[in-house]
Design a protein around this motif. Structure first.
Motif, short mmCIF file in Angstrom:
data_model
loop_
_atom_site.label_atom_id
_atom_site.label_comp_id
_atom_site.label_asym_id
_atom_site.label_seq_id
_atom_site.Cartn_x
_atom_site.Cartn_y
_atom_site.Cartn_z
N LEU A 236 -2.02 -15.82 -2.17
CA LEU A 236 -3.37 -15.97 -1.62
C LEU A 236 -4.38 -16.22 -2.73
CD1 LEU A 236 -3.42 -13.11 1.05
CD2 LEU A 236 -3.39 -15.57 1.50
N GLY A 237 -4.29 -15.45 -3.82
CA GLY A 237 -5.25 -15.60 -4.91
C GLY A 237 -5.19 -16.96 -5.55
N HIS A 238 -3.99 -17.43 -5.84
CA HIS A 238 -3.87 -18.70 -6.53
C HIS A 238 -4.15 -19.89 -5.61
CE1 HIS A 238 -2.93 -21.57 -9.53
NE2 HIS A 238 -2.06 -22.15 -8.72
N LEU A 239 -3.87 -19.75 -4.34
CA LEU A 239 -4.08 -20.85 -3.41
C LEU A 239 -5.52 -20.93 -2.90
CD1 LEU A 239 -0.75 -20.54 -1.40
CD2 LEU A 239 -1.34 -22.31 -3.06
N GLY A 240 -6.37 -20.07 -3.44
CA GLY A 240 -7.78 -20.13 -3.07
C GLY A 240 -8.06 -19.62 -1.67
N ARG A 241 -7.21 -18.74 -1.16
CA ARG A 241 -7.40 -18.18 0.17
C ARG A 241 -8.08 -16.82 0.07
NH1 ARG A 241 -5.40 -22.08 4.00
NH2 ARG A 241 -3.99 -23.41 2.77
N PRO A 242 -8.75 -16.38 1.14
CA PRO A 242 -9.35 -15.04 1.12
C PRO A 242 -8.30 -13.97 0.88
CG PRO A 242 -10.14 -16.33 2.99
CD PRO A 242 -9.01 -17.11 2.38
N LEU A 243 -8.65 -12.98 0.09
CA LEU A 243 -7.72 -11.89 -0.21
C LEU A 243 -7.76 -10.86 0.93
CD1 LEU A 243 -8.35 -11.38 -4.03
CD2 LEU A 243 -6.51 -12.66 -2.90
N ALA A 244 -7.25 -11.29 2.06
CA ALA A 244 -7.23 -10.44 3.25
C ALA A 244 -5.92 -10.66 3.98
CB ALA A 244 -8.41 -10.78 4.16
N LEU A 245 -5.38 -9.57 4.51
CA LEU A 245 -4.11 -9.65 5.24
C LEU A 245 -4.36 -9.95 6.71
CD1 LEU A 245 -2.20 -6.54 3.84
CD2 LEU A 245 -1.94 -8.91 3.13
N ASP A 246 -3.60 -10.89 7.27
CA ASP A 246 -3.61 -11.01 8.72
C ASP A 246 -2.52 -10.10 9.28
OD1 ASP A 246 -1.16 -12.28 8.43
OD2 ASP A 246 -1.94 -14.29 8.80
N ASN A 247 -2.39 -10.08 10.59
CA ASN A 247 -1.45 -9.13 11.21
C ASN A 247 -0.01 -9.37 10.78
OD1 ASN A 247 -3.44 -7.76 12.58
ND2 ASN A 247 -3.32 -9.06 14.41
N SER A 248 0.38 -10.64 10.63
CA SER A 248 1.77 -10.92 10.26
C SER A 248 2.09 -10.40 8.86
CB SER A 248 2.05 -12.43 10.33
OG SER A 248 1.39 -13.13 9.30
N MET A 249 1.15 -10.53 7.93
CA MET A 249 1.38 -10.04 6.57
C MET A 249 1.50 -8.52 6.56
SD MET A 249 -1.37 -12.32 4.45
CE MET A 249 -1.79 -13.97 5.01
N LEU A 250 0.63 -7.84 7.30
CA LEU A 250 0.68 -6.38 7.35
C LEU A 250 1.98 -5.91 8.01
CD1 LEU A 250 -0.75 -3.75 6.70
CD2 LEU A 250 -1.93 -3.92 8.91
N VAL A 251 2.38 -6.59 9.07
CA VAL A 251 3.65 -6.23 9.73
C VAL A 251 4.82 -6.41 8.77
CG1 VAL A 251 5.26 -6.91 11.54
CG2 VAL A 251 2.84 -6.67 12.06
N SER A 252 4.76 -7.46 7.92
CA SER A 252 5.85 -7.66 6.95
C SER A 252 5.95 -6.50 5.98
CB SER A 252 5.66 -8.99 6.20
OG SER A 252 4.58 -8.93 5.29
N TYR A 253 4.82 -5.90 5.61
CA TYR A 253 4.85 -4.72 4.74
C TYR A 253 5.58 -3.57 5.43
CZ TYR A 253 1.22 -6.76 1.68
OH TYR A 253 0.51 -7.54 0.80
N TYR A 254 5.20 -3.31 6.67
CA TYR A 254 5.82 -2.19 7.40
C TYR A 254 7.30 -2.44 7.66
CZ TYR A 254 1.18 -0.20 8.08
OH TYR A 254 -0.06 0.34 7.87
N LEU A 255 7.67 -3.70 7.89
CA LEU A 255 9.08 -4.01 8.09
C LEU A 255 9.89 -3.75 6.82
CD1 LEU A 255 8.81 -7.29 10.20
CD2 LEU A 255 9.93 -5.17 10.93
#
Length: 401
Positions: free
Chosen positions: A329-348
């Motif tokens: 996210l940081g290098h691709l110039g995207r906001p440093l914020a998690l969407d639901n899929s990213m957060l779910v991947s952490y819990y998985l």
């Protein structure tokens, strides 16, 4: 430490895939390759082990592909990217980057297919992958006069050397030596991961939490690195008890560092606490590794699989899922914020760790827990790829204004 490099990646039509952008920095193809193989190889190991060819078959294949095919690949990807920030020079891009990805792919296919010719081609390709990556890193370190990072290419080379030793033991059919060399490779990878994480975790935390001030702990990091290298040397020398003491010291320093990073201050930031959790698990795993190496562990805890999975899954894999989201996210110039899929991947990923460790205790549920852990792992990696591949194959969005 500066943010990851803002390198021009070609093309202004960010909506279309672009090969120049895709091969502009190491993290783009190698994050996809490493995470994709983490998904595929674990599926094969748990649900279709009959597909794995000899001589690098069974547990030897699984251990090798998790450590060198997945974890080490992500580490090399990060270093090939971050070194551009540290030195001001991009170590590998374009055709050269494509070349090492092809070498990596040949190794994966060769080990899976098996047979003498394919296995030797795979060995040569993988050794070349690590040697070329280390040489490119050293070139930019010297060119950029980044003296404090001269040890990084040597650690990558050490990781490649441990891989070569592991493969030699596998081809010789020496299981005891194989496991010793796997442990050495894992410790070498742990030293690299601790070095990377202790630099980026405080930096990321202070950027994301206003007013948070964290010590960089340079001296303790230097001590930790030195003791880690000593542990590797002691392992090569076959000195189990001194090696155990060194591993315990490295693990304790890791836990002390996490405590100094004010973990309670990042509990509201999943992109940070996932990194803290992985770093702490690695420290704890090294202490369990010391316990195992000393010969003092008993019962289930005497199994090497305990510390291997605490370090490999709780440490490396948890850190990786945090790093491949945050740095991409940081290098691709995207906001440093998690969407639901990213957060779910952490819990998985966390669920996969807990389930896998639970499966180590003999019970009627062990097989069910193992398969559930595998499915959680596969779902985690699939979510990451689904969310990030479209970004990794496209140029950075144009800056507003």
């Amino acid at each position: 430490m500066a943010e990851l490099p803002q390198v021009h990646e070609g093309g202004s039509a960010a909506s279309r895939p672009d090969m120049n952008a895709f091969l502009s920095l190491g993290f783009r193809p190698l994050y996809i390759a490493g995470c994709g193989w983490a998904l595929i190889s674990l599926f094969i190991w748990i649900f279709a082990p009959q597909w794995i060819g000899q001589p690098l078959g069974g547990l030897a294949w699984h251990a090798h592909e998790m450590l060198w095919g997945f974890i080490a690949t992500i580490a090399v990807a990060f270093l090939l990217t971050a070194s551009a920030t540290w030195t001001g020079f991009n170590p590998l891009k374009g055709a050269g980057l494509a070349g090492i990805v092809v070498l990596w792919l040949i190794a994966r296919i060769g080990y899976l297919v098996g047979g003498e010719i394919a296995t030797h081609i795979a060995c040569a390709s993988e050794i070349a992958f690590f040697v070329i990556s280390a040489a490119c890193l050293m070139r930019v370190m010297v060119k950029g006069k980044s003296r404090r990072n001269y040890g990084v290419p040597l650690l990558v080379l050490g990781l490649g050397a441990a891989n070569a030793l592991y493969l030699r033991a596998a081809l010789d059919g020496d299981y005891v030596l194989l496991m010793r060399r796997f442990d050495l490779g894992m410790i070498c990878m742990a030293v690299i991961a601790l070095l990377i994480a202790r630099r980026v975790i405080p930096f990321f935390s202070m950027r994301m939490v206003p007013g948070l001030a964290l010590p960089m702990q340079v001296r303790s990091g230097q001590i930790q690195l030195a003791i880690g290298v000593i542990a590797i040397a002691l392992g090569l020398a076959g000195l189990a008890l001194p090696m155990a003491a060194a591993l315990a010291a490295v693990g304790l320093v890791s836990l002390w560092q996490v405590a100094r990073w004010k973990p309670l201050a990042v509990l509201h930031k999943p992109m940070l606490w996932i990194l803290y959790l992985g770093y702490a698990a690695m420290g704890l795993g090294l202490i369990f590794a010391a316990w195992h190496t000393s010969g003092l562990a008993t019962g289930v805890l005497a199994r090497a699989a305990v510390h291997v999975h605490i370090i490999g899954m709780g440490g490396f894999a948890v850190l990786i899922i945090g790093m491949v989201t945050r740095t991409a996210l940081g290098h691709l110039g995207r906001p440093l914020a998690l969407d639901n899929s990213m957060l779910v991947s952490y819990y998985l990923m966390i669920a996969a760790v807990v389930l896998r460790l639970g499966a180590l205790w003999p019970s009627s549920d062990s097989l069910w827990l193992l398969r559930a852990a595998a499915l959680s792992w596969i779902a985690c990696m699939a979510l990451y790829l689904w969310r990030f591949v479209p970004m990794l194959i496209r140029p950075r969005p144009a800056s507003p204004g």
